[in-house]
Design a protein around this motif. Structure first.
Motif, PDB file in Angstrom:
ATOM      1  N   GLU A 164     -10.355  -0.699  -1.511  1.00  0.00           N
ATOM      2  CA  GLU A 164     -10.618  -2.124  -1.588  1.00  0.00           C
ATOM      3  C   GLU A 164     -11.509  -2.326  -2.615  1.00  0.00           C
ATOM      4  O   GLU A 164     -11.461  -2.706  -3.694  1.00  0.00           O
ATOM      5  N   ASN A 187      -8.793  -8.693  -8.573  1.00  0.00           N
ATOM      6  CA  ASN A 187      -8.293  -8.382  -7.734  1.00  0.00           C
ATOM      7  C   ASN A 187      -7.913  -6.614  -7.608  1.00  0.00           C
ATOM      8  O   ASN A 187      -6.594  -7.115  -7.290  1.00  0.00           O
ATOM      9  N   LYS A 189      -7.175  -2.932  -7.132  1.00  0.00           N
ATOM     10  CA  LYS A 189      -6.839  -1.718  -6.213  1.00  0.00           C
ATOM     11  C   LYS A 189      -6.615  -1.258  -6.619  1.00  0.00           C
ATOM     12  O   LYS A 189      -5.802  -0.038  -6.920  1.00  0.00           O
ATOM     13  N   LYS A 204      -4.181   1.703 -10.250  1.00  0.00           N
ATOM     14  CA  LYS A 204      -4.940   0.680 -10.110  1.00  0.00           C
ATOM     15  C   LYS A 204      -4.266   0.138 -10.204  1.00  0.00           C
ATOM     16  O   LYS A 204      -3.280   0.177 -11.130  1.00  0.00           O
ATOM     17  N   ARG A 206      -2.908  -4.388  -8.714  1.00  0.00           N
ATOM     18  CA  ARG A 206      -3.367  -5.762  -9.216  1.00  0.00           C
ATOM     19  C   ARG A 206      -3.041  -6.425  -7.620  1.00  0.00           C
ATOM     20  O   ARG A 206      -1.645  -6.562  -7.435  1.00  0.00           O
ATOM     21  N   GLY A 207      -3.476  -6.228  -6.286  1.00  0.00           N
ATOM     22  CA  GLY A 207      -2.893  -6.959  -4.876  1.00  0.00           C
ATOM     23  C   GLY A 207      -2.738  -5.512  -4.186  1.00  0.00           C
ATOM     24  O   GLY A 207      -1.401  -4.309  -5.167  1.00  0.00           O
ATOM     25  N   THR A 208      -2.867  -5.098  -3.291  1.00  0.00           N
ATOM     26  CA  THR A 208      -2.192  -4.567  -2.302  1.00  0.00           C
ATOM     27  C   THR A 208      -1.620  -4.007  -1.855  1.00  0.00           C
ATOM     28  O   THR A 208      -0.827  -2.914  -2.248  1.00  0.00           O
ATOM     29  N   ARG A 209      -0.079  -4.443  -2.548  1.00  0.00           N
ATOM     30  CA  ARG A 209       1.499  -4.555  -2.599  1.00  0.00           C
ATOM     31  C   ARG A 209       1.595  -3.596  -3.752  1.00  0.00           C
ATOM     32  O   ARG A 209       2.798  -2.473  -3.869  1.00  0.00           O
ATOM     33  N   ALA A 210       1.002  -3.919  -4.615  1.00  0.00           N
ATOM     34  CA  ALA A 210       1.596  -3.732  -5.945  1.00  0.00           C
ATOM     35  C   ALA A 210       0.557  -2.204  -5.795  1.00  0.00           C
ATOM     36  O   ALA A 210       1.097  -0.944  -6.198  1.00  0.00           O
ATOM     37  N   ASN A 238      -7.603  -1.781   9.338  1.00  0.00           N
ATOM     38  CA  ASN A 238      -6.910  -2.279   8.285  1.00  0.00           C
ATOM     39  C   ASN A 238      -5.184  -2.429   8.445  1.00  0.00           C
ATOM     40  O   ASN A 238      -4.292  -1.570   7.851  1.00  0.00           O
ATOM     41  N   GLU A 240      -2.509  -4.362   8.134  1.00  0.00           N
ATOM     42  CA  GLU A 240      -1.876  -4.856   7.950  1.00  0.00           C
ATOM     43  C   GLU A 240      -1.416  -3.968   6.204  1.00  0.00           C
ATOM     44  O   GLU A 240      -0.717  -3.023   5.706  1.00  0.00           O
ATOM     45  N   GLY A 241      -3.174  -3.789   5.539  1.00  0.00           N
ATOM     46  CA  GLY A 241      -2.529  -1.453   5.297  1.00  0.00           C
ATOM     47  C   GLY A 241      -1.677  -0.772   5.223  1.00  0.00           C
ATOM     48  O   GLY A 241      -0.985  -0.496   4.645  1.00  0.00           O
TER      49      GLY A 241
END
Length: 284
Positions: A164, A187, A189, A204, A206-210, A238, A240-241
């Motif tokens: 995170e 944001n 990651k 890095k 932007r956002g978990t899916r990316a 986590n 979801e992750g």
């Protein structure tokens, strides 16, 4: 062939029941949370993992301490008295003084039947190396043979992880302050790797899916997963992750349970880390 005991430390993320079933002895490292010290064990007996991460999220300060030489000496001496050789697989020398303490303990005992391997691993990667060592032991290899083969794999063991924030790695001295700026805004990651026994920030998004998508791209660009060995997945509460990460690697299902990243490594990676570990065909 003499019987030998495989010893690891509590930076290994294998769950306690599996370690017990495999006959692995665990030497605990310590965590200091908000001024109170806990010896860390894989079963969370000193402080539960979920509680620990909740404390980190609340802003409590935490540090970790290497296993000291005297504790290593006590453990090694007890195994020797029982007539067992010792094979120690533990925290990477590039991340902790634990490996050096084990070497000092061996030298003090002056024995040739203690094998101390810098397998350049920790957390999921250490769990993977311990499992590989146990399988080789159970196949009839001697302590010396297992030590040599695990050491030969040390340049190929990998962890790719999505965190995170790099804040905890910077606070713990595992990454530079400059690297810590990577995920400080918007944001972003960060993605980190364990390769050659050291951690580095490698991307890095932007956002978990990316970020999960980029992590898969980085693995494909830099590694070739050796399917002769298991693939491990792990996270720090986590769900979801870790589901997204496993979906990104559908051709690499794990036969092992998804692991919980324990307090020792979690102090530095922070809450909600998700990771994959494997043996690469590519040397570090």
């Amino acid at each position: 062939m003499r019987y030998y005991t495989i010893v690891t430390d509590s930076s290994c993320d294998l769950p306690a029941p599996l370690l017990e079933k495999m006959g692995i002895r665990v030497v605990p490292l310590a965590v200091n949370l908000d001024g109170k010290t806990y010896f860390n064990y894989p079963d969370g007996r000193a402080i539960g993992f979920e509680e620990y991460y909740a404390q980190l999220r609340s802003g409590k300060q935490a540090t970790t301490s290497a296993v000291n030489m005297s504790l290593f000496r006590t453990v090694m001496e007890a195994e020797l008295i029982a007539g067992h050789d010792v094979l120690y697989l533990g925290f990477s020398s590039g991340l902790s003084g634990t490996y050096s303490a084990a070497l000092v303990a061996r030298e003090m005992l002056g024995r040739k039947d203690i094998y101390v391997v810098d397998n350049k691993a920790t957390a999921l990667a250490l769990a993977l190396m311990v499992q590989i060592a146990c399988e080789k032991r159970d196949a009839g290899l001697s302590a010396r043979e297992v030590a040599e083969q695990v050491e030969a794999l040390s340049g190929r063991v990998r962890v790719y992880a999505l965190v995170e924030t790099l804040r905890y790695l910077v606070l713990g001295g595992r990454l530079s302050k400059a690297a810590g700026l990577v995920g400080s805004a918007l944001n972003l990651k960060p993605i980190i790797t364990l390769k050659g026994g050291v951690l580095s920030a490698v991307g890095k998004a932007r956002g978990t899916r990316a970020a999960v998508k980029l992590l898969r791209e980085l693995v494909d660009a830099n590694e070739r997963i050796d399917t002769n060995y298991p693939v491990y997945y792990g996270h720090a509460f986590n769900d979801e992750g870790i589901a997204l990460l496993q979906q990104a690697f559908p051709e690499y299902p794990t036969k092992a349970p998804v692991l919980t990243v324990g307090c020792i490594v979690g102090t530095h990676t922070g809450p909600k880390v998700t990771a994959i570990s494997f043996i690469s065909e590519v040397e570090a």
